[in-house]
Structures are given as structure tokens and as C-alpha cells.
Design a protein around this motif. Structure first.
Motif, short mmCIF file in Angstrom:
data_model
loop_
_atom_site.label_atom_id
_atom_site.label_comp_id
_atom_site.label_asym_id
_atom_site.label_seq_id
_atom_site.Cartn_x
_atom_site.Cartn_y
_atom_site.Cartn_z
N MET A 215 0.48 46.07 -21.72
CA MET A 215 0.11 44.67 -21.56
C MET A 215 -1.38 44.48 -21.84
N PRO A 216 -1.76 43.33 -22.37
CA PRO A 216 -3.17 43.09 -22.65
C PRO A 216 -3.95 42.88 -21.35
N THR A 217 -5.26 43.15 -21.41
CA THR A 217 -6.07 42.90 -20.22
C THR A 217 -6.18 41.41 -19.95
N SER A 218 -6.21 40.60 -21.01
CA SER A 218 -6.33 39.16 -20.83
C SER A 218 -6.06 38.47 -22.15
N PRO A 219 -5.39 37.36 -22.17
CA PRO A 219 -4.64 36.80 -21.05
C PRO A 219 -3.25 37.42 -20.93
N LEU A 220 -2.62 37.15 -19.82
CA LEU A 220 -1.23 37.55 -19.61
C LEU A 220 -0.35 36.36 -19.98
N ARG A 221 0.50 36.53 -20.97
CA ARG A 221 1.35 35.41 -21.44
C ARG A 221 2.71 35.48 -20.75
N ILE A 222 3.00 34.46 -19.96
CA ILE A 222 4.24 34.37 -19.21
C ILE A 222 5.02 33.16 -19.69
N ALA A 223 6.30 33.36 -20.00
CA ALA A 223 7.13 32.29 -20.53
C ALA A 223 8.43 32.19 -19.75
N THR A 224 9.01 31.00 -19.76
CA THR A 224 10.32 30.79 -19.14
C THR A 224 11.20 29.99 -20.09
N ILE A 225 12.50 30.32 -20.09
CA ILE A 225 13.45 29.60 -20.94
C ILE A 225 14.84 29.64 -20.31
N ALA B 20 -5.56 28.80 -10.89
CA ALA B 20 -6.97 28.75 -11.27
C ALA B 20 -7.27 29.64 -12.47
N ARG B 21 -6.33 30.53 -12.79
CA ARG B 21 -6.54 31.46 -13.90
C ARG B 21 -5.83 31.02 -15.18
N VAL B 22 -5.23 29.83 -15.18
CA VAL B 22 -4.55 29.33 -16.38
C VAL B 22 -5.57 29.07 -17.49
N LYS B 23 -5.27 29.60 -18.66
CA LYS B 23 -6.14 29.41 -19.82
C LYS B 23 -5.51 28.52 -20.89
N HIS C 159 17.29 23.59 -23.89
CA HIS C 159 15.97 23.63 -23.26
C HIS C 159 14.97 24.20 -24.26
N THR C 160 13.70 24.13 -23.91
CA THR C 160 12.67 24.74 -24.75
C THR C 160 11.76 25.60 -23.90
N PRO C 161 11.14 26.64 -24.45
CA PRO C 161 10.29 27.51 -23.64
C PRO C 161 9.05 26.81 -23.13
N VAL C 162 8.64 27.23 -21.93
CA VAL C 162 7.36 26.83 -21.35
C VAL C 162 6.52 28.09 -21.27
N VAL C 163 5.36 28.10 -21.92
CA VAL C 163 4.55 29.30 -22.09
C VAL C 163 3.16 29.06 -21.50
N VAL C 164 2.73 29.95 -20.63
CA VAL C 164 1.42 29.81 -19.99
C VAL C 164 0.65 31.12 -20.10
N ASP C 165 -0.63 31.01 -20.45
CA ASP C 165 -1.53 32.17 -20.50
C ASP C 165 -2.38 32.19 -19.23
N TYR C 166 -2.36 33.33 -18.54
CA TYR C 166 -3.15 33.51 -17.32
C TYR C 166 -4.18 34.61 -17.57
N ALA C 167 -5.44 34.34 -17.25
CA ALA C 167 -6.50 35.35 -17.38
C ALA C 167 -6.57 36.16 -16.10
N LEU C 168 -6.24 37.43 -16.19
CA LEU C 168 -6.30 38.29 -15.02
C LEU C 168 -7.56 39.14 -15.01
#
Length: 278
Positions: free
Chosen positions: A1-11, A249-252, A269-278
Motif C-alpha cells: 500500500m502507498p504511504t499516502s494517500p490511501l484510496r478507499i472505495a465502495t460499490i 480530517a485526513r480526506v484529500k 450504483h456507482t463507486p464512491v472513492v475517497v483518498d485519505y492521507a495517513l
């Protein structure tokens, strides 16, 4: 996994095998997702692993009834622990609630893939939906105590506000937009107009898509296959990422991956994708 950002998706895949036949695999290959929550898997764990490929670690909770519901979380990193129980012992939540912890560069993130019942006003289906939402409401504070970096995401089958449904006036008596259902989200996030709404009110969770999008209609995540709903963008926003304040607070970046055209859709449905900086 990358150090930043962490890409989390839901579908909500509306059946993972059909979704892959229609193009979900191509979307996934090009999206660089690290953790993927899936609802309505409607397939075996073997089928799911085979479609995603061996590079993905998969945790899956199928529904009790074969061919129904089913939730999963796929990750580039192995889950350190996962849990599927929700609510009273006599309540069947199988295929609808799956939690997993992932360690990313020394930071643990708790991820939930949730599939709330669609319900049907005035029927036993609606009673089951309220039982699930009750159990969810009881679990949310426990999740925060477990980990301050947590996200509950998936098809939650409720439009919280009038901004979340294009034709809200025609749906105030239908499951998905009933006042009693929306009141749960008031308790999760705070009520519209309430001080601290989506900023720590209620149970303190944050609807990260609404915070990012602002006070606009949508962005919708579900459209009926029938008629011109998709072409007219007559949709519902019922797929969420609800994050704890510390994670919110970490959403990018936030994206709702609406297909370019009706015939390019691989789910309703369509995916919802959020990048979080950890």
C-alpha cells in the motif's frame, strides 16, 4: 500500500459476476484502489477471489439466503482482524455488515462494508430495516472507541436530506426517504440546520461526500435501470462513506465515478472513492 494517500472505495456491485461481465474489472484496473468495499456480492468467496485476482486479500460475509446480499472487503493488504456480528444474537445480519482492520504503514484503519435493507413501508421488510439501523446506531460509538480512524461505507439505502434525492417530494412516503429513516442519520451526523451538523453533531460521524461536495443536489450514486433516470440524472445518493472525525480530517479527495453514458454502466450504483492521507 502507498504511504499516502490511501484510496478507499465502495460499490454496490448488484451481483459481482454480472458487474465484471459488464466492465467492473476494467474500472478497478484503472482506479488504483487500495481498499474496496463491495455490497450485493451475490456470489461465493471463490468466485469473488477468482474475479478480483490473487493480488487482493478478500474477506467476505455471504448472506444466509444464497444469491442474496453479501458484503466483502478487498484490499492490497491483509486484514489483521475481521468481524461480522451485528446486533442481537437472534438478528440475522449475515451478508450485510463486515468490519476489518488494516495496518497501513504502522497506522490501523477500521473499514466497514455495510448493506442496509431496502425496506418497504408498512411491511415486515421495513421492520427488519429498522432493526438493522438500530443495531448500526448501537455499534457506531463502539467502533469509535475501537479505533479513532474508522469508516463505515456502502449502500445504506437512505437519502438523508432533500439534496440527496432528485424527486424527493414524490418519495416522502417510500422506503429510503421516510422521516423515521432519515432520523437515524440525524443521530449519526446531526440534523440539517443543527449546530455542528456533519462537524461532530449527533454521534459525531462525518458524511465525507457531503462535506466535500457542499450544499448541492447529489452527487447521486444510484439510478433506476428503467426509463430515463440515468440520462436525466434523476437519482438517489444512498451510498456513503461515513468517517470518524479524525479520519474525515485526513480526506484529500473525493470522487463519485458516474459512468459517461447509460450503456457504460456495470451496476445501477456507482463507486464512491475517497483518498485519505495517513
Amino acid at each position: 500500500m502507498p504511504t499516502s494517500p490511501l484510496r478507499i472505495a465502495t460499490i454496490n456491485a448488484n451481483g459481482i459476476r454480472a458487474a465484471f461481465r459488464k466492465g467492473m474489472g476494467s474500472w478497478l484496473e484503472g482506479r488504483d484502489v487500495d481498499i474496496l468495499a463491495i455490497q450485493e456480492v451475490r456470489a461465493s468467496t471463490e468466485d469473488l477471489q477468482g474475479l478480483l485476482g490473487e493480488e487482493w486479500d478478500v474477506v467476505h460475509d455471504p448472506a444466509t439466503a444464497k444469491g442474496r446480499a453479501g458484503v466483502a472487503i478487498a484490499s492490497r493488504h491483509r486484514a489483521s482482524i475481521h468481524r461480522v456480528e451485528l446486533g442481537p444474537t437472534d438478528f440475522d445480519s449475515a451478508g450485510r455488515w463486515l468490519e476489518a482492520d488494516y495496518e497501513v504503514d504502522g497506522t490501523v484503519v477500521t473499514v466497514v462494508s455495510a448493506y442496509v435493507h431496502s425496506g418497504e413501508a408498512g411491511t415486515e421488510k421495513q421492520t427488519e430495516k429498522y432493526r438493522f439501523l438500530d443495531a448500526m446506531e448501537a455499534r457506531l460509538p463502539e467502533l469509535q472507541k475501537h479505533n479513532e480512524l474508522a469508516v463505515v461505507m456502502g449502500d445504506l439505502n437512505v437519502g438523508h436530506r432533500t439534496l440527496d434525492i432528485r424527486n424527493w417530494k414524490g418519495n416522502v412516503k417510500r422506503a429510503g426517504f421516510l422521516p423515521e429513516e432519515r432520523a437515524y442519520f440525524d443521530r449519526f451526523l446531526g440534523a440539517e440546520g443543527e449546530a455542528g451538523y456533519n462537524e461532530g453533531a449527533g454521534l459525531g460521524w462525518v458524511d465525507v461526500v457531503r462535506r466535500h461536495a457542499g450544499e448541492v443536489e447529489g452527487p447521486y450514486t444510484w439510478w433506476s435501470w428503467r426509463g430515463k433516470a440515468f440520462d436525466n440524472d434523476s437519482g438517489w445518493r444512498i451510498d456513503y462513506q461515513l468517517a470518524t472525525p479524525a479520519l474525515a480530517a485526513r480526506v484529500k479527495d473525493v470522487a463519485v465515478d458516474r459512468a459517461a453514458a447509460y450503456d457504460e454502466r456495470w451496476s445501477d450504483h456507482t463507486p464512491v472513492v475517497v483518498d485519505y492521507a495517513l
